[in-house]
Scaffold this motif. Structure first.
Motif, mmCIF file in Angstrom:
data_model
loop_
_atom_site.group_PDB
_atom_site.id
_atom_site.type_symbol
_atom_site.label_atom_id
_atom_site.label_comp_id
_atom_site.label_asym_id
_atom_site.label_seq_id
_atom_site.Cartn_x
_atom_site.Cartn_y
_atom_site.Cartn_z
ATOM 1 N N LEU A 1 18.081 -1.542 -11.422
ATOM 2 C CA LEU A 1 16.670 -1.491 -11.794
ATOM 3 C C LEU A 1 15.762 -2.030 -10.697
ATOM 4 O O LEU A 1 14.661 -1.519 -10.493
ATOM 5 C CB LEU A 1 16.449 -2.284 -13.086
ATOM 6 C CG LEU A 1 16.967 -1.663 -14.383
ATOM 7 C CD1 LEU A 1 16.845 -2.638 -15.540
ATOM 8 C CD2 LEU A 1 16.222 -0.367 -14.693
ATOM 9 N N VAL A 2 16.216 -3.054 -9.980
ATOM 10 C CA VAL A 2 15.376 -3.633 -8.935
ATOM 11 C C VAL A 2 15.157 -2.632 -7.810
ATOM 12 O O VAL A 2 14.039 -2.449 -7.314
ATOM 13 C CB VAL A 2 15.998 -4.937 -8.396
ATOM 14 C CG1 VAL A 2 15.190 -5.460 -7.210
ATOM 15 C CG2 VAL A 2 16.067 -5.986 -9.500
ATOM 16 N N ASN A 3 16.219 -1.975 -7.360
ATOM 17 C CA ASN A 3 16.079 -0.990 -6.295
ATOM 18 C C ASN A 3 15.274 0.215 -6.766
ATOM 19 O O ASN A 3 14.553 0.842 -5.977
ATOM 20 C CB ASN A 3 17.455 -0.539 -5.813
ATOM 21 C CG ASN A 3 17.437 -0.039 -4.392
ATOM 22 O OD1 ASN A 3 16.769 -0.590 -3.532
ATOM 23 N ND2 ASN A 3 18.181 1.024 -4.135
ATOM 24 N N LEU A 4 15.384 0.555 -8.040
ATOM 25 C CA LEU A 4 14.551 1.616 -8.597
ATOM 26 C C LEU A 4 13.077 1.231 -8.529
ATOM 27 O O LEU A 4 12.218 2.050 -8.172
ATOM 28 C CB LEU A 4 14.961 1.880 -10.045
ATOM 29 C CG LEU A 4 14.299 3.060 -10.759
ATOM 30 C CD1 LEU A 4 14.645 4.371 -10.080
ATOM 31 C CD2 LEU A 4 14.723 3.101 -12.225
ATOM 32 N N TYR A 5 12.785 -0.019 -8.841
ATOM 33 C CA TYR A 5 11.412 -0.511 -8.729
ATOM 34 C C TYR A 5 10.920 -0.457 -7.280
ATOM 35 O O TYR A 5 9.771 -0.062 -7.020
ATOM 36 C CB TYR A 5 11.343 -1.944 -9.256
ATOM 37 C CG TYR A 5 10.035 -2.631 -8.990
ATOM 38 C CD1 TYR A 5 8.926 -2.412 -9.803
ATOM 39 C CD2 TYR A 5 9.896 -3.509 -7.917
ATOM 40 C CE1 TYR A 5 7.714 -3.039 -9.556
ATOM 41 C CE2 TYR A 5 8.685 -4.140 -7.659
ATOM 42 C CZ TYR A 5 7.605 -3.903 -8.485
ATOM 43 O OH TYR A 5 6.415 -4.517 -8.233
ATOM 44 N N VAL A 6 11.779 -0.839 -6.341
ATOM 45 C CA VAL A 6 11.406 -0.784 -4.928
ATOM 46 C C VAL A 6 11.074 0.655 -4.523
ATOM 47 O O VAL A 6 10.102 0.909 -3.801
ATOM 48 C CB VAL A 6 12.531 -1.355 -4.052
ATOM 49 C CG1 VAL A 6 12.260 -1.098 -2.569
ATOM 50 C CG2 VAL A 6 12.691 -2.847 -4.303
ATOM 51 N N GLY A 7 11.881 1.612 -4.982
ATOM 52 C CA GLY A 7 11.602 3.011 -4.687
ATOM 53 C C GLY A 7 10.246 3.441 -5.216
ATOM 54 O O GLY A 7 9.488 4.152 -4.532
ATOM 55 N N THR B 1 8.218 -6.490 -16.061
ATOM 56 C CA THR B 1 8.475 -7.178 -17.331
ATOM 57 C C THR B 1 9.793 -6.717 -17.938
ATOM 58 O O THR B 1 10.599 -7.544 -18.411
ATOM 59 C CB THR B 1 7.322 -6.913 -18.318
ATOM 60 O OG1 THR B 1 6.087 -7.340 -17.740
ATOM 61 C CG2 THR B 1 7.556 -7.633 -19.639
ATOM 62 N N ALA B 2 10.034 -5.418 -17.921
ATOM 63 C CA ALA B 2 11.288 -4.883 -18.464
ATOM 64 C C ALA B 2 12.492 -5.376 -17.665
ATOM 65 O O ALA B 2 13.543 -5.717 -18.241
ATOM 66 C CB ALA B 2 11.242 -3.360 -18.476
ATOM 67 N N ILE B 3 12.357 -5.430 -16.338
ATOM 68 C CA ILE B 3 13.459 -5.913 -15.504
ATOM 69 C C ILE B 3 13.744 -7.386 -15.803
ATOM 70 O O ILE B 3 14.908 -7.810 -15.925
ATOM 71 C CB ILE B 3 13.123 -5.716 -14.012
ATOM 72 C CG1 ILE B 3 13.068 -4.228 -13.664
ATOM 73 C CG2 ILE B 3 14.158 -6.405 -13.127
ATOM 74 C CD1 ILE B 3 12.570 -3.932 -12.269
ATOM 75 N N PHE C 1 23.031 -0.895 -12.953
ATOM 76 C CA PHE C 1 23.200 0.103 -14.007
ATOM 77 C C PHE C 1 24.606 0.087 -14.598
ATOM 78 O O PHE C 1 24.784 0.154 -15.820
ATOM 79 C CB PHE C 1 22.899 1.501 -13.462
ATOM 80 C CG PHE C 1 21.441 1.772 -13.239
ATOM 81 C CD1 PHE C 1 20.474 1.138 -13.992
ATOM 82 C CD2 PHE C 1 21.026 2.668 -12.269
ATOM 83 C CE1 PHE C 1 19.132 1.379 -13.800
ATOM 84 C CE2 PHE C 1 19.687 2.931 -12.055
ATOM 85 C CZ PHE C 1 18.731 2.270 -12.816
ATOM 86 N N ALA C 2 25.623 0.026 -13.737
ATOM 87 C CA ALA C 2 27.006 0.090 -14.221
ATOM 88 C C ALA C 2 27.338 -1.107 -15.104
ATOM 89 O O ALA C 2 28.030 -0.962 -16.127
ATOM 90 C CB ALA C 2 27.961 0.167 -13.036
ATOM 91 N N GLN C 3 26.872 -2.285 -14.722
ATOM 92 C CA GLN C 3 27.124 -3.459 -15.555
ATOM 93 C C GLN C 3 26.295 -3.428 -16.829
ATOM 94 O O GLN C 3 26.773 -3.826 -17.903
ATOM 95 C CB GLN C 3 26.828 -4.727 -14.750
ATOM 96 C CG GLN C 3 27.817 -4.966 -13.614
ATOM 97 C CD GLN C 3 27.528 -6.247 -12.854
ATOM 98 O OE1 GLN C 3 26.368 -6.605 -12.654
ATOM 99 N NE2 GLN C 3 28.579 -6.939 -12.436
ATOM 100 N N LEU C 4 25.062 -2.946 -16.726
ATOM 101 C CA LEU C 4 24.220 -2.849 -17.918
ATOM 102 C C LEU C 4 24.790 -1.881 -18.937
ATOM 103 O O LEU C 4 24.588 -2.054 -20.146
ATOM 104 C CB LEU C 4 22.805 -2.416 -17.526
ATOM 105 C CG LEU C 4 21.936 -3.457 -16.818
ATOM 106 C CD1 LEU C 4 20.633 -2.829 -16.357
ATOM 107 C CD2 LEU C 4 21.659 -4.635 -17.735
#
Length: 548
Positions: A134-140, A180-182, A194-197
């Motif tokens: 999710l963090v890298n998705l946010y960076v993108g 906030t979601a992250i 993602f895989a761990q989530l």
């Protein structure tokens, strides 16, 4: 092969530095760098797509840090297809922009910003498709936001600054929701990978799961312009130059759809919010296409059809079956190419006719038959006329709805059919007014003509800041027709009797990509079916990332 995964992100970023270094001093080399890098990214995307299809998902942990500490990039069938289509389309749009001359501003600015901003945008899109957390998705998302604001406000005119400001405010709001979601996700599970989530979210209380899912869906729905979170789009996209509008409308909204697909299948299986998704899908279809029916400006009309057809993709996500996911993926790939093509054609129409206001156009079928063909093919594809790819995607979604048999499913099948018919009406209206009827009195002649716009008084002297060769040069003494008084609400549009060959060729190339989906419909649907099955299984993705 895994070593190739980061390259679609790294190559454009490295090329951005080179592009900034050369600037306008070596403009041709700057353009060569951009074209060469996007060509390489397209080739890499095809290789990754084929490898992911044959070998399964590919992953790389940057710095060799295992999850959840490191940055993970993952290429599976879905991301491989999205990378391939998006890189091919962005390459075509870049070539189109070179033909339009929007990057040749050597005398107006000390720094050519289009190429660096465009390359950063491509890097952000690639980062989003490959993100494994999710963090890298946010960076993108943030990389895309920075580049998008620069591209939307090219020229610095009042309408573009206002549209860019609206876009940034909406994007920043969605970024706050995303953060906030992250934070909630990490606090509840101890990871953003993602895989761990995929394993840990199921252990949370159902209320916490639903809250996180709703927050993420809201963020992605804003990015995808899903009704009722799409009001910003018709006022933001049409003001930008044609190539910018084309790549934004065709591609950036699909990034949001991709994220919805990824999270709904990998993190939140079970279709807990399926009814809500189908409700907003139906609303997007109907409200969007009714908005398009009411428009008389081509760019705004296409913006509303964009909102409408996003509903088809959300329809498939809401059904959450293998056939529905397959149909949604086909429609995403189809819509990227078709919507981009139509906005490129809108730019050609403005260059030939001097305006995109339908009531002031006419006779272009006789005056510019090639332009008529360039519009007709993607317009019929958007309307879903058999056997084009639009029909294939819609048929797959409607079959999935019939197979589901639920009340919402049947409503969406009916809504899909009605939206297709209204889309056909809309593109037929554009055809009749722009191409088929006789040219109205006062049709723009070749040269620099005055076109009404919504520029406010603060744009009256903005001419020198406009982009040469884009039809947005503004009125300056050098451009002003003899004896012509210039009102603050008028701008200059350059029209030509012969369209630039590079622009026509780039538009034809995007049409060819869309037609390729029709010619190779069987392998495409087989690929998307395998992709849907992989998304529903989840195991191949998790095992590749976690190594078990």
């Amino acid at each position: 092969m895994n070593a190739l995964v980061p390259l679609p992100v790294l190559l454009p970023l490295c090329a951005t530095g080179l592009s900034l270094a050369f600037g306008t001093r070596l403009g041709r080399f700057q353009r060569f760098i951009s074209v060469a890098v996007l060509t390489a990214v397209t080739a890499l995307s095809v290789i990754l797509m084929i490898a992911a299809d044959r070998q399964g998902p590919l992953s790389v942990h940057l710095g060799d840090f295992a999850p959840p500490l490191g940055i993970t990039l993952v290429a599976d069938r879905l991301s491989g297809l999205m990378l391939t289509v998006s890189s091919a389309v962005t390459l075509c749009v870049l070539v189109y922009s070179l033909g339009q001359g929007m990057t040749d501003r050597d005398k107006e600015t000390p720094l050519a910003v289009f190429h660096p901003a465009y390359l950063i945008l491509v890097a952000g899109v690639s980062c989003t498709f490959l993100a494994g957390d999710l963090v890298n998705l946010y960076v993108g998302f943030e990389i895309m936001l920075v580049a998008s604001f620069v591209l939307l406000t090219l020229g610095g005119t009042g309408p573009r600054m206002r549209a860019g400001s609206t876009y940034v405010i909406i994007s920043l709001f969605s970024s706050m929701l995303f953060l906030t979601a992250i934070a909630m996700t990490y606090a509840a599970t101890g990871t953003a990978n993602f895989a761990q989530l995929a394993g840990r979210l199921a252990d949370l209380p159902i209320g916490v799961q639903t809250l996180i899912q709703a927050l993420l869906l809201t963020v992605f729905a804003i990015k995808a312009a899903v009704f009722p979170l799409a009001a910003w789009l018709p006022d933001s996209y049409p003001t930008a130059p044609a190539p910018v509008t084309a790549v934004f409308a065709g591609l950036l909204t699909k990034v949001g759809v991709y994220c919805m697909l990824r999270t709904e299948t990998l993190l939140f299986p079970g279709n807990r919010l399926g009814d809500l998704l189908m409700a907003v899908a139906l609303a997007s279809m109907v409200i969007g296409i009714l908005g398009a029916v009411a428009q008389t400006d081509l760019k705004r009309l296409l913006s509303f059809t964009l909102i409408s057809h996003i509903g088809y993709m959300v329809f498939g996500i809401g059904l959450a079956t293998r056939e529905a996911y397959g149909g949604a993926i086909v429609y995403v790939a189809h819509h990227i190419t078709v919507q981009t093509t139509l906005f490129l054609v809108a730019g050609l129409i403005e260059r030939r006719g001097g305006t995109t206001e339908l009531t002031r156009l006419g006779g272009l079928a006789r005056a510019a038959p090639m332009l008529a063909v360039l519009f007709f093919v993607p317009a019929m594809n958007l309307a879903g006329i058999p056997p084009l790819s639009g029909f294939i995607g819609k048929l797959g979604l409607m079959r999935a709805g019939v197979a589901d048999g639920g009340g919402w499913a049947w409503l969406l099948v009916a809504g899909s059919a009605a939206t297709s018919l209204l889309t056909l009406y809309v593109v037929a209206k554009v055809w009749n007014l722009t191409f088929w009827r006789a040219a109205p009195p006062g049709q723009a002649a070749t040269g620099t003509v005055l076109e009404s716009g919504d520029d406010s008084d603060d744009d009256a002297d903005a001419g020198p800041d406009r982009i040469r060769g884009t039809g947005d040069e503004g009125i300056t003494p050098a451009h002003r027709p003899a004896g012509q008084a210039v009102a603050a609400t008028l701008r200059a549009v350059t029209t030509t009797s012969r369209l630039p060959r590079t622009m026509v060729a780039a538009t034809a190339a995007t049409i060819a990509i869309g037609l390729a989906f029709t010619v190779f419909a069987d392998p495409l649907t087989a690929y998307t079916d395998r992709t849907a099955a992989e998304l529903l299984q989840r195991t191949p993705y998790v095992q590749e990332v976690l190594g078990r």
